[in-house]
Design an enzyme around this catalytic site. Structure first.
Site, PDB file in Angstrom:
ATOM      1  CG  ASN A  22      81.620  45.393  -8.232  1.00  0.00           C
ATOM      2  OD1 ASN A  22      81.117  46.161  -9.048  1.00  0.00           O
ATOM      3  ND2 ASN A  22      81.397  45.475  -6.925  1.00  0.00           N
ATOM      4  CB  SER A  74      84.611  53.743 -15.317  1.00  0.00           C
ATOM      5  OG  SER A  74      84.067  55.046 -15.249  1.00  0.00           O
ATOM      6  CE1 TYR A  99      86.747  54.370 -10.428  1.00  0.00           C
ATOM      7  CE2 TYR A  99      85.996  55.777 -12.222  1.00  0.00           C
ATOM      8  CZ  TYR A  99      85.781  54.707 -11.372  1.00  0.00           C
ATOM      9  OH  TYR A  99      84.621  53.978 -11.459  1.00  0.00           O
ATOM     10  CE  LYS A 109      86.587  51.287 -12.337  1.00  0.00           C
ATOM     11  NZ  LYS A 109      86.509  49.899 -11.809  1.00  0.00           N
ATOM     12  CB  SER A 126      76.753  53.063  -6.036  1.00  0.00           C
ATOM     13  OG  SER A 126      77.892  53.754  -6.513  1.00  0.00           O
ATOM     14  CG  ASN A 167      81.203  71.211 -53.585  1.00  0.00           C
ATOM     15  OD1 ASN A 167      81.069  72.123 -52.770  1.00  0.00           O
ATOM     16  ND2 ASN A 167      82.122  71.209 -54.534  1.00  0.00           N
ATOM     17  CG  LEU A 188      79.726  75.206 -56.135  1.00  0.00           C
ATOM     18  CD1 LEU A 188      79.918  76.711 -55.993  1.00  0.00           C
ATOM     19  CD2 LEU A 188      80.838  74.624 -57.006  1.00  0.00           C
TER      20      LEU A 188
HETATM   21  P1  NAI Z   1      80.334  51.083  -4.184  1.00  0.00           P
HETATM   22  O1  NAI Z   1      81.249  51.988  -3.490  1.00  0.00           O
HETATM   23  O2  NAI Z   1      78.881  51.093  -3.825  1.00  0.00           O
HETATM   24  O3  NAI Z   1      80.851  49.600  -4.056  1.00  0.00           O
HETATM   25  C1  NAI Z   1      82.205  49.270  -4.099  1.00  0.00           C
HETATM   26  C2  NAI Z   1      82.483  48.258  -3.011  1.00  0.00           C
HETATM   27  O4  NAI Z   1      83.845  47.840  -3.113  1.00  0.00           O
HETATM   28  C3  NAI Z   1      82.288  48.809  -1.608  1.00  0.00           C
HETATM   29  O5  NAI Z   1      81.375  48.029  -0.905  1.00  0.00           O
HETATM   30  C4  NAI Z   1      83.670  48.772  -1.007  1.00  0.00           C
HETATM   31  O6  NAI Z   1      83.689  48.487   0.363  1.00  0.00           O
HETATM   32  C5  NAI Z   1      84.334  47.679  -1.801  1.00  0.00           C
HETATM   33  N1  NAI Z   1      85.786  47.784  -1.773  1.00  0.00           N
HETATM   34  C6  NAI Z   1      86.534  48.893  -1.865  1.00  0.00           C
HETATM   35  N2  NAI Z   1      87.843  48.586  -1.788  1.00  0.00           N
HETATM   36  C7  NAI Z   1      87.922  47.258  -1.635  1.00  0.00           C
HETATM   37  C8  NAI Z   1      88.998  46.348  -1.523  1.00  0.00           C
HETATM   38  N3  NAI Z   1      90.254  46.772  -1.530  1.00  0.00           N
HETATM   39  N4  NAI Z   1      88.719  45.038  -1.396  1.00  0.00           N
HETATM   40  C9  NAI Z   1      87.461  44.597  -1.368  1.00  0.00           C
HETATM   41  N5  NAI Z   1      86.393  45.423  -1.461  1.00  0.00           N
HETATM   42  C10 NAI Z   1      86.624  46.715  -1.598  1.00  0.00           C
HETATM   43  O7  NAI Z   1      80.503  51.381  -5.734  1.00  0.00           O
HETATM   44  P2  NAI Z   1      79.723  50.920  -7.024  1.00  0.00           P
HETATM   45  O8  NAI Z   1      79.186  52.117  -7.670  1.00  0.00           O
HETATM   46  O9  NAI Z   1      78.838  49.799  -6.772  1.00  0.00           O
HETATM   47  O10 NAI Z   1      80.946  50.445  -7.912  1.00  0.00           O
HETATM   48  C11 NAI Z   1      81.258  49.125  -8.243  1.00  0.00           C
HETATM   49  C12 NAI Z   1      82.292  49.100  -9.330  1.00  0.00           C
HETATM   50  O11 NAI Z   1      81.745  49.691 -10.492  1.00  0.00           O
HETATM   51  C13 NAI Z   1      83.551  49.876  -9.013  1.00  0.00           C
HETATM   52  O12 NAI Z   1      84.675  49.188  -9.541  1.00  0.00           O
HETATM   53  C14 NAI Z   1      83.364  51.179  -9.731  1.00  0.00           C
HETATM   54  O13 NAI Z   1      84.579  51.789 -10.045  1.00  0.00           O
HETATM   55  C15 NAI Z   1      82.620  50.720 -10.957  1.00  0.00           C
HETATM   56  N6  NAI Z   1      81.865  51.759 -11.633  1.00  0.00           N
HETATM   57  C16 NAI Z   1      80.751  52.284 -11.052  1.00  0.00           C
HETATM   58  C17 NAI Z   1      80.040  53.257 -11.706  1.00  0.00           C
HETATM   59  C18 NAI Z   1      78.788  53.807 -11.151  1.00  0.00           C
HETATM   60  O14 NAI Z   1      78.139  54.592 -11.847  1.00  0.00           O
HETATM   61  N7  NAI Z   1      78.391  53.420  -9.972  1.00  0.00           N
HETATM   62  C19 NAI Z   1      80.503  53.818 -12.986  1.00  0.00           C
HETATM   63  C20 NAI Z   1      81.641  53.158 -13.524  1.00  0.00           C
HETATM   64  C21 NAI Z   1      82.286  52.183 -12.830  1.00  0.00           C
END
Ligand code: NAI
Length: 597
Positions: free
Chosen positions: A101, A153, A166, A170, A200, A496, A498
């Protein structure tokens, strides 16, 4: 719901990466509340991947413990996947669930994206997921249980301005999941993809405020956590979820088109151009479960090419009571006539199709495929320059009142008439068990497509017309069509414009929309059936007509009939103008109903 029936994760060890905030935090909290021991991984850097802090993970671990759950923190970057998984093994001796995640953003337009922006985003999302998965996999395989989640995503699936790095990373997760799902299948190690949309820090300022407040990460967590439960046997699914809603997402492939006449031919640019509408037609798109399944369909194409049957096109056609009744109404059957009830009411003891309904599958194939245009050397055809010239329908077996037919069609003959070309198609429709049910032969006139040096006369096998006798008709029946006849008839499938759109009709050279030729054919078949077959569909064998003039909705049709044994010759005239609209026509009956002999 009693707690006994709640989904539990007792004895399971879950690793959630990026669990210090947002979605990951919710996954960790929910898993722990249901008995899982959780490794809360988080590097604790900024959302663009700078810095590191233990705080993010610690806060969530504290929260879990305060609620009576079990958790340990892991501060490694997911790029060091082996270390992350090691934390689970050291603390709990196993790993059952891995939710990949963790994520960061480095949004820039493609022009401004630096190599570092690209690499960092790929490292965290794609390489991190790979590394963690690779480290967890042997443990899961050995214990014959594992649930892995990849996080994709909509930015990947649909693209998003400023997210080239990104989006690519993804979509990479989708590809990674596809293969992990296959490799884990036989050891009960399943891998699925979540496509979330949630409020978030990652989406703050990107999603509109009203949406942002409704998109609580806690609404997605149950979907992801369910995917991790032993009772969920999905493998290789992509699940999109947001705002308390979820759906499976599929890739689909269209039916496609063969691009060359035979195996000996190469593919030319012009073949490609000609077939493009079919190449890009997604109306028959289908999901394939595996590469093997998709390849098998390619083999079928090759077999077709080898057998020289490349011109054959195929289509499916489903129908039931509703379609039969709608068609009957479209050609004027009425509850005012008690003998028509068998065509209009599915519970009538004699409920049966009006046989002319079965022109539909052949017509749909002829009009919807590139059959006609593929037969013409120099010109394209579209709905605005095609006129239906002749139609032959033959019933080959007992007609069902519903089912799915497969229709195979090909171009049978092409004639050059100077002002246009005549293309004759042959279509055979089969039922589910492969029984040949009906044969359709359609001749269409393509205006302006002539003068290509082709022959004028038809080849043998094009069903000929028969001129009406000069004597007075043996019987005649009149039907007044309704002003909305074409509007009703088109719902049976021939859409059609027509026949309904005044502008389109003008473009095609008519003052107003005209009735479908096949609708007049339907009226005429009804006349013959009622006059000579007591409306018994099973007595009907075949019909052949030539469409010799247009009919306007609202006009009155007069069907003049002559009996020649079991063959009923007929012509159809518009009473208001005296003009013949169907000529050289006949219906063959298996026998003439006793009442009329
Ligand atoms: P967020 O930024 O709240 O949480 C992501 C967490 O990952 C953060 O706590 C960050 O410290 C941690 N992180 C970043 N790099 C890291 C690393 N190298 N090692 C360990 N931890 C690390 O973001 P959110 O929104 O909760 O996103 C979670 C996942 O869902 C992500 O992969 C994001 O791309 C994906 N996502 C989120 C969407 C949204 O609408 N929030 C939409 C589509 C995908």
């Amino acid at each position: 719901m009693s707690s006994a029936s709640k989904l539990r994760f007792d004895g399971r060890v879950a690793v959630v990466t990026g669990a210090g905030a947002g979605l990951g935090r919710e996954y960790a909290l929910l898993l722990a509340s249901r008995g899982a021991k959780v490794v809360v991984n988080d590097l604790g850097g900024s959302h663009v991947g700078e810095g590191a802090s233990q705080r993010a993970a610690d806060v969530v671990v504290d929260e879990i413990r305060k609620n009576g759950g079990e958790a340990v923190a892991d501060y490694n970057s997911v790029i060091d996947g082996a270390k992350v998984i090691d934390t689970a093994i050291k603390a709990y001796g196993r790993v059952d669930i891995l939710i990949n995640n963790a994520g960061i953003l480095r949004d820039r337009s493609i022009i401004k994206t630096t190599e570092q922006d690209w690499n960092l985003v790929h490292d965290v999302h794609l390489k991190g997921s790979f590394k963690c998965t690779q480290a967890a996999f042997p443990h899961m395989k050995k214990q014959n249980f594992g649930r892995i989640i990849m996080t994709s995503s909509n930015s990947g699936i649909y693209g998003n301005f400023g997210q080239a790095n990104y989006s690519a990373a993804k979509m990479g997760q989708v590809g990674l999941a596809n293969t992990v799902a296959i490799e884990g299948q036989k050891n009960n190690v399943y891998c699925n993809v979540i496509i979330p949309t949630a409020a978030s820090r990652m989406t703050e300022g990107i999603l509109p405020d009203i949406l942002f407040n409704e998109l609580k990460p806690s609404l997605i967590a149950p979907v992801v956590v369910y995917l991790c439960h032993e009772s969920c046997t999905d493998n290789g699914s992509y699940i999109e979820s947001a705002a308390g809603w979820a759906t499976k997402v599929h890739t689909v492939r269209g039916k496609g088109s063969v691009l060359r006449p035979s195996l000996e031919d190469s593919v030319t640019l012009e073949y490609v151009q000609n077939a493009w509408n079919q190449v890009t037609d997604m109306s028959q798109a289908k999901h394939w479960n595996s590469n093997a399944e998709a390849s098998a369909s390619l083999m079928e194409v090759l077999e077709k090419l080898k057998s020289g049957d490349k011109d054959a096109v195929e289509d499916t056609f489903s129908f039931g009571n509703r379609e039969l009744i709608l068609y009957a109404l479209g050609i004027g059957a009425s509850t005012k006539n008690s003998n028509d009830m068998r065509f209009l009411y599915e519970n009538d003891a004699d409920f049966s199709p009006i046989p002319s309904f079965f022109v539909m599958p052949g017509l749909m194939l002829t009009m919807s495929s590139s059959l006609v245009s593929s037969a013409l050397p120099n010109s394209q055809s579209d709905l605005s320059n095609i006129l239906h010239g002749e139609q032959y329908l033959e019933i080959l077996d007992d007609l069902p009142t519903g089912g799915q037919l497969v229709t195979k069609g090909k171009v049978f003959d092409v004639m050059d008439k100077g002002s246009g070309a005549v293309v004759v198609t042959d279509c055979i429709s089969y039922d589910e068990s492969g029984r040949q049910l009906v044969k359709n032969q359609s001749a269409v006139f393509v205006v302006g497509a002539g003068k290509f040096g082709g022959k004028k006369e038809p080849i043998a096998g094009v069903v000929p017309l028969i001129a009406a006798p000069s004597r007075a008709p043996d019987s005649s029946i009149q039907y007044k069509t309704d002003d909305d006849q074409a509007a009703l008839y088109r719902l049976s499938g021939d859409l059609n414009p027509l026949h309904i759109d005044p502008n389109f009709a003008r473009l095609s050279g008519f003052k107003t929309p005209i009735l479908h030729g096949l609708c007049s054919l339907g009226f005429s078949v009804r006349a013959v059936l009622s006059q000579y077959a007591n409306n018994d569909s099973t007595l009907f064998k075949a019909v052949k007509v030539r469409f010799s003039g247009p009919v306007l909705p609202g006009q009155t049709l007069k069907i003049d009939m002559w009996q020649q044994g079991k063959r009923i010759l007929f012509r159809t005239i518009v009473v208001e103008t005296g003009k013949e609209v169907i000529s050289g026509a006949y219906v063959d009956l298996k026998e003439v109903s006793k009442a009329k002999l």
